[in-house]
Design a protein around this motif. Structure first.
Motif, PDB file in Angstrom:
ATOM      1  N   ILE A 212     -53.079  37.846 -15.247  1.00 34.60           N
ATOM      2  CA  ILE A 212     -52.579  39.179 -14.934  1.00 34.60           C
ATOM      3  C   ILE A 212     -51.239  39.028 -14.221  1.00 34.60           C
ATOM      4  O   ILE A 212     -51.153  38.344 -13.192  1.00 34.60           O
ATOM      5  CB  ILE A 212     -53.597  39.941 -14.057  1.00 34.60           C
ATOM      6  N   PRO A 213     -50.185  39.659 -14.751  1.00 35.98           N
ATOM      7  CA  PRO A 213     -48.834  39.389 -14.240  1.00 35.98           C
ATOM      8  C   PRO A 213     -48.504  40.053 -12.907  1.00 35.98           C
ATOM      9  O   PRO A 213     -47.423  39.816 -12.360  1.00 35.98           O
ATOM     10  CB  PRO A 213     -47.934  39.943 -15.352  1.00 35.98           C
ATOM     11  N   VAL A 214     -49.396  40.881 -12.370  1.00 38.35           N
ATOM     12  CA  VAL A 214     -49.156  41.512 -11.071  1.00 38.35           C
ATOM     13  C   VAL A 214     -50.387  41.318 -10.195  1.00 38.35           C
ATOM     14  O   VAL A 214     -51.484  41.045 -10.689  1.00 38.35           O
ATOM     15  CB  VAL A 214     -48.846  43.023 -11.212  1.00 38.35           C
ATOM     16  N   ALA A 215     -50.196  41.474  -8.895  1.00 38.76           N
ATOM     17  CA  ALA A 215     -51.300  41.303  -7.944  1.00 38.76           C
ATOM     18  C   ALA A 215     -51.390  42.532  -7.048  1.00 38.76           C
ATOM     19  O   ALA A 215     -50.407  43.253  -6.843  1.00 38.76           O
ATOM     20  CB  ALA A 215     -51.075  40.053  -7.107  1.00 38.76           C
ATOM     21  N   LYS A 216     -52.565  42.763  -6.509  1.00 39.35           N
ATOM     22  CA  LYS A 216     -52.781  43.877  -5.597  1.00 39.35           C
ATOM     23  C   LYS A 216     -51.811  43.791  -4.422  1.00 39.35           C
ATOM     24  O   LYS A 216     -51.565  42.713  -3.876  1.00 39.35           O
ATOM     25  CB  LYS A 216     -54.225  43.868  -5.097  1.00 39.35           C
ATOM     26  N   ASN A 217     -51.224  44.947  -4.078  1.00 37.34           N
ATOM     27  CA  ASN A 217     -50.252  45.111  -2.988  1.00 37.34           C
ATOM     28  C   ASN A 217     -48.858  44.590  -3.309  1.00 37.34           C
ATOM     29  O   ASN A 217     -47.949  44.698  -2.478  1.00 37.34           O
ATOM     30  CB  ASN A 217     -50.751  44.484  -1.680  1.00 37.34           C
ATOM     31  N   GLN A 218     -48.683  44.029  -4.504  1.00 35.82           N
ATOM     32  CA  GLN A 218     -47.342  43.603  -4.917  1.00 35.82           C
ATOM     33  C   GLN A 218     -46.473  44.827  -5.190  1.00 35.82           C
ATOM     34  O   GLN A 218     -46.941  45.840  -5.704  1.00 35.82           O
ATOM     35  CB  GLN A 218     -47.441  42.741  -6.173  1.00 35.82           C
ATOM     36  N   THR A 219     -45.187  44.741  -4.850  1.00 37.93           N
ATOM     37  CA  THR A 219     -44.237  45.815  -5.133  1.00 37.93           C
ATOM     38  C   THR A 219     -43.345  45.377  -6.287  1.00 37.93           C
ATOM     39  O   THR A 219     -42.780  44.275  -6.256  1.00 37.93           O
ATOM     40  CB  THR A 219     -43.375  46.123  -3.897  1.00 37.93           C
ATOM     41  N   ILE A 220     -43.259  46.231  -7.326  1.00 38.14           N
ATOM     42  CA  ILE A 220     -42.474  45.881  -8.515  1.00 38.14           C
ATOM     43  C   ILE A 220     -41.556  47.033  -8.902  1.00 38.14           C
ATOM     44  O   ILE A 220     -41.768  48.178  -8.501  1.00 38.14           O
ATOM     45  CB  ILE A 220     -43.388  45.531  -9.717  1.00 38.14           C
ATOM     46  N   GLU A 221     -40.550  46.726  -9.690  1.00 38.77           N
ATOM     47  CA  GLU A 221     -39.710  47.756 -10.312  1.00 38.77           C
ATOM     48  C   GLU A 221     -40.288  48.037 -11.695  1.00 38.77           C
ATOM     49  O   GLU A 221     -40.543  47.100 -12.465  1.00 38.77           O
ATOM     50  CB  GLU A 221     -38.257  47.286 -10.427  1.00 38.77           C
ATOM     51  N   ALA A 222     -40.501  49.313 -11.998  1.00 32.64           N
ATOM     52  CA  ALA A 222     -41.174  49.663 -13.250  1.00 32.64           C
ATOM     53  C   ALA A 222     -40.414  50.736 -13.994  1.00 32.64           C
ATOM     54  O   ALA A 222     -39.762  51.601 -13.396  1.00 32.64           O
ATOM     55  CB  ALA A 222     -42.594  50.148 -12.957  1.00 32.64           C
ATOM     56  N   GLU A 223     -40.522  50.678 -15.321  1.00 32.54           N
ATOM     57  CA  GLU A 223     -39.967  51.719 -16.192  1.00 32.54           C
ATOM     58  C   GLU A 223     -41.130  52.382 -16.921  1.00 32.54           C
ATOM     59  O   GLU A 223     -41.975  51.691 -17.497  1.00 32.54           O
ATOM     60  CB  GLU A 223     -38.988  51.118 -17.196  1.00 32.54           C
ATOM     61  N   PHE A 224     -41.164  53.699 -16.884  1.00 31.73           N
ATOM     62  CA  PHE A 224     -42.294  54.439 -17.436  1.00 31.73           C
ATOM     63  C   PHE A 224     -41.987  54.888 -18.854  1.00 31.73           C
ATOM     64  O   PHE A 224     -40.967  55.528 -19.105  1.00 31.73           O
ATOM     65  CB  PHE A 224     -42.639  55.626 -16.534  1.00 31.73           C
ATOM     66  N   GLU A 225     -42.902  54.538 -19.771  1.00 32.89           N
ATOM     67  CA  GLU A 225     -42.641  54.799 -21.180  1.00 32.89           C
ATOM     68  C   GLU A 225     -43.550  55.854 -21.786  1.00 32.89           C
ATOM     69  O   GLU A 225     -43.325  56.298 -22.908  1.00 32.89           O
ATOM     70  CB  GLU A 225     -42.741  53.493 -21.992  1.00 32.89           C
ATOM     71  N   ASP A 226     -44.606  56.248 -21.046  1.00 38.32           N
ATOM     72  CA  ASP A 226     -45.541  57.237 -21.607  1.00 38.32           C
ATOM     73  C   ASP A 226     -46.252  57.934 -20.451  1.00 38.32           C
ATOM     74  O   ASP A 226     -46.042  57.619 -19.278  1.00 38.32           O
ATOM     75  CB  ASP A 226     -46.564  56.532 -22.521  1.00 38.32           C
ATOM     76  N   VAL A 227     -47.110  58.894 -20.803  1.00 36.93           N
ATOM     77  CA  VAL A 227     -47.926  59.585 -19.815  1.00 36.93           C
ATOM     78  C   VAL A 227     -49.321  59.754 -20.410  1.00 36.93           C
ATOM     79  O   VAL A 227     -49.476  60.007 -21.603  1.00 36.93           O
ATOM     80  CB  VAL A 227     -47.307  60.942 -19.425  1.00 36.93           C
TER      81      VAL A 227
END
Length: 462
Positions: free
Chosen positions: A7-22
């Motif tokens: 899994i490429p992310v972990a709990k409490n990690q802060t990342i920059e994200a781009e939203f592609e859907d809803v």
């Protein structure tokens, strides 16, 4: 099974994200190295900072911390408690975007779950003014800092968010709730304490007839007695001349179910009246009656159109409730049969038929799948069957009976696109073809969407 290391992310990690859907419930969807993150409050096309809250093997959840790029569909929610209250999910989204999201949800469910790609899915019918549409409000009552409070629960909790107004409720219902809250506080009527199972007043319910302007107030209590009951009733009646009914519903149980089994009239009638089109309805405290009268008429007129009645047909309305759809169709049918499991609703349906002088409608108490099987055994062969089931959809045995009865048309009114698609697949496999699907936005600012579907019996091969 995916390992945590995969899994490429972990709990409490802060990342920059781009939203592609809803998603269908208004959560933004971002991908972190292909791993989906669902983030409430984010919209497609936006970029921002997200804190990871939870991870599963296939997807995770995050919290939006800050936006770097905003969508043109983003709106400032006009409700001051929108971010605390769980009643609405979409006020941060333009109404046009809400409609696109809901129409897409209907389309996606039909194609993904129902494997139905051939149906004519019509553009969703929205509201000209998507605010102040609900004709019924029911709010829990409690105590905070020594004062009586009433409002909706914070999402996923039983903590009451005290509020003076709700922007999707009709203004008159807001006014009545505030007055009842004020009177109960002044008269020292103890609110219900859920933890201790003590106190008197559990909920305040208000129903409003848009066409008639009649008001019903329902006081839901834990106890038989209401302290200062006469003063409370007098205060409500003096403040609102349009109040025609004040009733008490008694619910002594430790339960999340709002209404109890006993209802008594404190003042006035046991019902108020309202109209949909030309049909007049008597509505009691426990009646199921659509909460958006403007869109209800749109929904029912579409059901009438899809039923294709000429005046010669026999029609069954399964899950008929107080007879709203059945009586709406009765003027175009030869005979209407309605079935409903709630005896009080059937009594209301019979009363409503009599109220409108409708003599070609007959109503039965029982589970739709059981009663319709009995009708089938007795030789009843309808030309059209209308179903308007709860969110869980139709019982499999009911669908089997529909297939045995083989009406020329089935009209399916749905409040859940996922169970709709599942049931349409069963009917398609049994010989029906889904022709037209009309999504209707009955609940603006929320994630919910309704749809009306016309199905016809395929020509049998010889």
């Amino acid at each position: 099974m995916a390992k945590k290391a995969d899994i490429p992310v972990a709990k409490n990690q802060t990342i920059e994200a781009e939203f592609e859907d809803v998603t269908h419930d208004g959560q933004g969807v971002a991908k972190a190295d292909g791993y989906p993150l669902f983030v409430p409050g984010a919209l497609p096309g936006e970029r921002g900072t997200v804190r990871v809250l939870k991870t599963n093997k296939s997807y995770g959840y995050g919290k939006l911390l800050e936006l770097a790029v905003e969508s043109p569909d983003r709106r400032i929610p006009p409700c001051p408690v929108y971010h605390q209250c769980g009643g609405c999910q979409l006020q941060h989204m333009s109404y046009a975007a809400q409609l696109r999201m809901k129409e897409k949800h209907v389309r996606d469910c039909l194609q993904r779950i129902g494997k139905i790609a051939h149906a004519d899915i019509r553009p969703i019918i929205g509201m000209g003014d998507p605010w102040r549409y609900r004709n019924k409000v029911q709010v829990p009552v409690g105590m905070k800092d020594g004062e009586l409070v009433a409002g909706f629960y914070r999402e996923r909790t039983h903590k009451i968010i005290n509020m003076d107004r709700c922007l999707i409720q009709m203004e008159k219902t807001d006014e009545v709730v505030q007055k009842v809250k004020e009177l109960c506080g002044n008269l020292q009527i103890p609110p219900y304490d859920e933890e201790r199972h003590e106190g008197v007043l559990r909920h305040i319910m208000v129903r409003y007839g848009l066409a008639t302007r009649e008001i019903m107030v329902v006081l839901i209590t834990r106890t038989d007695e209401i302290p200062n009951r006469k003063k409370l009733v007098r205060g409500i009646v003096e403040a609102f001349p349009d109040v025609k009914s004040i009733v008490q519903n008694i619910n002594p149980k430790r339960t999340n179910v709002i209404l109890g089994e006993e209802t008594r009239v404190l003042w006035g009638r046991d019902v108020i009246y309202d109209k949909i089109g030309d049909i007049r309805f008597a509505i009691s405290a426990q009646s199921f009656y659509q909460v958006n009268p403007v869109q209800t008429r749109v929904l029912y007129e579409k059901a009438l159109e899809y039923a294709g009645l000429t005046g010669e047909e026999t029609v069954i309305d399964a899950y008929c409730g107080i007879g709203t759809i059945a009586l709406f169709l009765a003027g175009r049918a030869k005979k209407i049969y309605g079935v409903e499991v709630v005896p009080e609703a059937v009594a209301d349906a019979k009363r409503n038929a009599e109220l409108n002088g409708i003599r070609n409608a007959e109503f039965a108490v029982g589970k739709a799948e059981t009663v319709m099987e009995q009708w089938y055994e007795a030789g009843l062969r309808p030309d059209c069957i209308v179903v308007d089931p709860p969110r869980k959809g139709c019982e499999p045995s009911l669908l089997e009976t529909i297939l045995k009865m083989s009406p020329q048309r089935v009209v399916y009114v749905s409040c859940n696109p996922a169970t709709l698609a599942r049931d349409l697949r069963i009917l398609e496999d049994g010989g029906y073809r889904t022709e037209a699907v009309q999504p209707v936005d009955m609940f603006p600012q929320t994630k919910h969407v309704e749809a009306v579907v016309r199905m016809t019996l395929k020509e049998q091969e010889i």
